[in-house]
Design an enzyme around this catalytic site. Sequence first.
Site, PDB file in Angstrom:
ATOM      1  CD  GLU A  94      -2.836  -1.280   2.363  1.00 25.61           C
ATOM      2  OE1 GLU A  94      -3.924  -1.840   2.217  1.00 25.61           O
ATOM      3  OE2 GLU A  94      -2.450  -0.849   3.466  1.00 25.61           O
ATOM      4  CB  CYS A 107       3.224   7.640   3.019  1.00 24.64           C
ATOM      5  SG  CYS A 107       3.740   6.420   4.224  1.00 24.64           S
ATOM      6  CB  CYS A 114       7.593  -5.054   8.258  1.00 16.58           C
ATOM      7  SG  CYS A 114       8.954  -4.029   8.882  1.00 16.58           S
ATOM      8  CB  CYS A 118       6.854  -2.007  15.538  1.00 14.44           C
ATOM      9  SG  CYS A 118       8.452  -1.537  14.859  1.00 14.44           S
ATOM     10  CB  CYS A 121       3.438  -1.486  13.300  1.00 15.53           C
ATOM     11  SG  CYS A 121       3.464  -1.432  11.509  1.00 15.53           S
ATOM     12  CB  CYS A 339       1.293   6.662  11.247  1.00 16.34           C
ATOM     13  SG  CYS A 339       2.438   7.663  10.358  1.00 16.34           S
TER      14      CYS A 339
HETATM   15  S1  SF4 Z   1       6.584   0.348  12.279  1.00 14.13           S
HETATM   16 FE1  SF4 Z   1       5.769  -1.435  11.125  1.00 14.13          FE
HETATM   17  S2  SF4 Z   1       6.512  -1.172   9.033  1.00 14.13           S
HETATM   18 FE2  SF4 Z   1       7.756   0.179  10.367  1.00 14.13          FE
HETATM   19  S3  SF4 Z   1       9.531  -1.072  10.971  1.00 14.13           S
HETATM   20 FE3  SF4 Z   1       8.019  -1.378  12.579  1.00 14.13          FE
HETATM   21  S4  SF4 Z   1       6.890  -3.227  11.922  1.00 14.13           S
HETATM   22 FE4  SF4 Z   1       7.998  -2.472  10.129  1.00 14.13          FE
END
Ligand code: SF4
Length: 346
Positions: A94, A107, A114, A118, A121, A339
Amino acid sequence: MEIKKKDIRALTKEQLRDFFVKEGDKAFRGNQVYEWLWNKGAHTFEDMTNISKDTRNMLEDNFVINHIQVDQMQRSSDGTVKNAVRLHDGLVVESVLIPTKTRTTACVSSQVGCSLDCRFCATARLKRMRNLNPDEIFDQVVAIDNESRLYFDRPLSNIVFMGMGEPLMNYNNVLKAIDKITSPEGLGMSPKRITVSTSGVPKMIKKMADEEVNFKLAVSLHSAIDEVRTSIMPFNVTFPLKDLREALEYWYAKTKNRITYEYVVWDGINDTKKDVDALIEFCKFAPSKVNLIEYNPIDDGEFQQADNKALQMYIDMLEANNITVTVRRSRGKDIDAACGQLANKT
Ligand code: SF4
């Protein structure tokens, strides 16, 4: 047996020139094709109208042009646009267009899923499938530039690498894409308008400093206390704050560029005076800006934005220490474009 054709956009200009020389043609033909691919946005060899029919057929026999396809485009009530982008192998990422009064920002994603984890996220819930190629990153920017011209009557002004993925875990391809975006043969955008946002991979931050890149750096910090940061960003065990800080000192010594920190204040996680003290201590070695980002809860709602009192405490204390602070309101919440919300739900 069918021969797998190579993606022509994986070739550098030099490689394209060499290819034409080997085919008995002029090296200059490589420049023409390169311009069609990166400046004129040709989707097919047929589009290359100043190239002879025979040459176009020969290219068709040897190569493919793997263009992304915007599968679905959603528009938020606040003007934000989210694209679900289908890659040549069917995977989806996306990217988001964020308009304000004075600028339009793209963005973009750098990985499918990923590599990092995190906990706040949505992208982290998708396992990393692969890195994006330079052309796939470039195409996201072109698609958003077209939408910016169509819906807001102006070209794209800024790019942030804050979509899906950790850009420094796909360093070479991200740099190649930026090279195309900034080169006059590509989109000719100023590197000063590009920000690479990382969760903090110390070795790669030092590498960027050594290579004297001239785009901007942002670090998703969220806590300057190791135990807290590890609890929300578990890879902090591998890349602890001491190493991150040392890499940032190295970056600043080489580039003299201000460092931006992305920071969310969560209820019960990093909303005390001790957290702000640690942040000030962490970033005071260089001119810094802290972006306090409004958080958008993801499915299970484990993380909740702290109240305004905690936010104000951060603002007052940072300003008292001469650290620039901005509060970034969330955009595109109604279409899961904000975000931390990108998760291929469309
Ligand atoms: S915030 Fe999400 S996309 Fe960004 S590094 Fe951490 S897990 Fe990956």
